[in-house]
Design an enzyme around this catalytic site. Structure first.
Site, mmCIF file in Angstrom:
data_model
loop_
_atom_site.group_PDB
_atom_site.id
_atom_site.type_symbol
_atom_site.label_atom_id
_atom_site.label_comp_id
_atom_site.label_asym_id
_atom_site.label_seq_id
_atom_site.Cartn_x
_atom_site.Cartn_y
_atom_site.Cartn_z
ATOM 1 C CG ASP A 1 -2.498 10.577 2.891
ATOM 2 O OD1 ASP A 1 -1.925 10.950 1.845
ATOM 3 O OD2 ASP A 1 -3.056 11.339 3.698
ATOM 4 N N GLY B 1 0.861 -1.199 0.000
ATOM 5 C CA GLY B 1 0.000 0.000 0.000
ATOM 6 C C GLY B 1 0.881 1.228 0.000
ATOM 7 C CG HIS C 1 -0.495 6.029 15.707
ATOM 8 N ND1 HIS C 1 -1.819 5.887 15.409
ATOM 9 C CD2 HIS C 1 -0.283 7.355 15.852
ATOM 10 C CE1 HIS C 1 -2.379 7.088 15.370
ATOM 11 N NE2 HIS C 1 -1.468 8.000 15.643
ATOM 12 C CG HIS D 1 -5.792 5.693 18.903
ATOM 13 N ND1 HIS D 1 -5.036 4.649 18.425
ATOM 14 C CD2 HIS D 1 -6.102 6.452 17.817
ATOM 15 C CE1 HIS D 1 -4.906 4.776 17.105
ATOM 16 N NE2 HIS D 1 -5.545 5.856 16.719
HETATM 17 C C1 BG6 Z 1 -5.738 7.645 13.495
HETATM 18 C C2 BG6 Z 1 -7.139 7.971 13.171
HETATM 19 O O1 BG6 Z 1 -5.651 6.359 14.037
HETATM 20 O O2 BG6 Z 1 -5.220 8.584 14.424
HETATM 21 C C3 BG6 Z 1 -7.257 9.394 12.655
HETATM 22 O O3 BG6 Z 1 -7.649 7.073 12.205
HETATM 23 C C4 BG6 Z 1 -6.591 10.364 13.579
HETATM 24 O O4 BG6 Z 1 -8.614 9.740 12.461
HETATM 25 C C5 BG6 Z 1 -5.202 9.905 13.957
HETATM 26 O O5 BG6 Z 1 -6.536 11.626 12.953
HETATM 27 C C6 BG6 Z 1 -4.581 10.784 15.028
HETATM 28 O O6 BG6 Z 1 -3.264 10.428 15.221
HETATM 29 P P1 BG6 Z 1 -2.205 11.496 15.707
HETATM 30 O O7 BG6 Z 1 -0.980 10.701 15.958
HETATM 31 O O8 BG6 Z 1 -2.076 12.503 14.630
HETATM 32 O O9 BG6 Z 1 -2.781 12.090 16.953
#
Ligand code: BG6
Length: 492
Positions: free
Chosen positions: A16, A12, A182, A244
């Site tokens: 993005d 992929g 993440h 998250h």
């Molecule tokens: C992603 C979501 O997992 O995390 C997004 O799908 C979100 O919608 C993003 O914008 C936020 O991550 P970070 O690291 O920019 O706070």
């Protein structure tokens, strides 16, 4: 010279996430000399592209984005060397043959060394299993390890997630699967356990005895901007809360693990998740942003996004109260709030402590005693910080009290940039460190908490509370908190 080789294939590669996060993180690791000596990076996607075109794409992103986290010397030179190790292979995601071609190319780079292979799947869920199948059947390592990093969405609910896990396990063992969240790779989330378990002053207070409530807050000051197609199928609860915020909660609330080993930590996290009550509709507020004009600029409504159906009820905001039914946390509300198109961008954990019993200074605080309690704030982003709100006397002859912050402000304390979450997680996957990845039982427990509620919201077609783009979100979130005698700390 007998060191094994590692190849990292980003499946992929034109998406993005690959462009903005994965490739830059790989470069940052290279820049820091963290990648193994013999490494090769492959981009894999359907579009036709040459190696040179992939490199140009990566270089453009490097110019735009990488300076945000690398300010070091010889950066351009290092980039040039790095790009020489990056290649592109064009193929279908469901073609064993195309993956077999990749295998042949990888073998050439490996030059007979032990070959370790990492696949990063940065592709939509509908093609996910096909790609896993083809990669594992046609391009897995013959003599080293093969690992696969997978990105959410891991399904939409308990059933679809279980089906995905089952399908994955037809081709991979659990220890080959690295489910990424993440947020677990963010510096201040990693630091959570250090803060708690290596400072005497926190751990003894970490329970219902001293903590009134815990708040997990995520807000973004922009809308779905072009991601509406994906987002509308998931909504903020699945996009942010179920993964998250819940992961942070589990880390925050877990019992002391036996050790820092991945299994010990994940054993404790899963216990927290399994001790929680599935969410009820009345413990949840959902919202959706509407258009708003400010200073002559009109900000769009969620449903103005061309990829979103006009009548979509998908929440772009949600607030929820969760409870952990165990001895440590009995009765303590864990409040979560997540939203897009709000007034600020931040992610933080707020711990509000109880009142000091029989506080001698109560009368100095007036009637609003809530404001006199200690609060620990862990600002995950932006401008990382950990601060503790304390009460102190205003210097002078009278007796007037004030609130001040004991503040660990990262930018002031450390000059080095904080690594991006993807750097840490990629490095961990290469090193086989699973601590920050989600085990399948954790995933099941997380879905079990949210699935009944998500179904009810969708079946009953619950209308979200509309809030203006750029505002502080629906008032319903205040009422929800007030029900548990809580005030959102970010609004004080
Ligand atoms: C992603 C979501 O997992 O995390 C997004 O799908 C979100 O919608 C993003 O914008 C936020 O991550 P970070 O690291 O920019 O706070």
């Amino acid at each position: 010279e007998n060191e094994p080789s590692v190849s990292i294939t980003v499946v992929g590669a034109s998406g993005d996430l690959a462009k903005k996060k994965i490739f830059p993180a790989l470069f940052a690791l290279y820049y820091e000399d963290c990648l193994p000596k013999h490494f090769t990076i492959y981009g894999y996607a359907r579009s036709k592209m040459t190696d040179a075109e992939l490199r140009t794409m990566m270089f453009v992103v490097y110019l735009d984005e990488v300076p945000m986290f690398i300010h070091g010397e010889n950066c351009d030179e290092k980039m040039e060397q790095f790009l020489k190790r990056c290649f592109y292979h064009s193929g279908q995601y469901d073609s064993e043959e195309n993956f077999a071609e990749l295998d042949r190319k990888l073998k050439k780079h490996e030059g007979g060394r032990v070959s370790n292979r990492l696949f990063y799947l940065s592709i939509p869920p509908n093609i996910f299993i096909d790609a896993v199948k083809c990669a594992s059947l046609s391009a897995s390592s013959g003599n080293g390890w093969t690992r696969v990093i997978v990105e959410k969405p891991f399904g939409r609910d308990s059933e679809s997630s279980a089906a995905l896990t089952k399908a994955l396990k037809n081709y991979l063992d659990e220890d080959q699967i690295f489910r990424i969240d993440h947020y677990l790779g963010k510096e201040l989330v990693e630091n959570l356990s250090v803060l708690r378990f290596s400072n005497l002053i926190f751990e003894p207070l970490w329970s219902r005895q001293y903590i009134r409530n815990v708040q997990l807050i995520f807000s973004e000051d922009f809308g779905t901007e072009g991601r509406g197609g994906y987002f509308d199928n998931y909504g903020i609860i699945r996009d942010i809360m179920q993964n998250h915020l819940l992961q942070i909660l589990a880390l925050f609330a877990m019992e002391t693990p036996v050790s820092l080993d991945a299994e010990d930590i994940r054993n404790e996290k899963v216990k927290v998740l399994r001790s929680m009550r599935p969410l009820q509709l009345e413990d949840m507020v959902v919202g959706q942003y509407k258009s708003h004009t400010k200073g002559g600029v009109t900000y769009p409504a969620y449903t103005d996004d061309k990829t979103v159906p006009k009548d979509s009820l998908t929440p772009t905001f949600a607030a929820a109260a969760l409870f952990i039914d165990n001895a440590r946390w009995d009765g303590v509300p864990f409040l979560m709030k997540a939203g897009k198109a709000l007034h600020s961008k931040r992610a933080e954990i707020r711990v509000q402590f109880r009142h000091v019993p029989g506080n001698l200074y109560n009368r100095n605080f007036g009637t609003d005693l809530d404001r006199a309690t200690n609060e620990l704030v862990i600002r995950v982003q932006p401008d990382e910080a950990i601060y503790l709100k304390i009460n102190n006397k205003i210097p002078g002859l009278g007796m007037r009290l004030d609130r001040s912050n004991l503040n660990l402000h990262y930018a002031a304390r450390y000059s080095k940039e904080i690594p991006d979450a993807y750097e840490r997680l990629l490095l961990d996957a290469i090193e086989g460190e699973r601590r920050l990845f989600i085990r399948s039982d954790e995933l099941n427990a997380a879905w079990a908490l949210f699935t009944p509620l998500l179904k009810e919201l969708e079946e009953k077609k619950i209308i979200p509370e509309y809030y203006p783009y750029g505002s502080r979100g629906p008032v319903g979130a205040h009422y929800l908190a007030a029900r548990y005698k809580v005030r959102w700390g970010d609004l004080n």
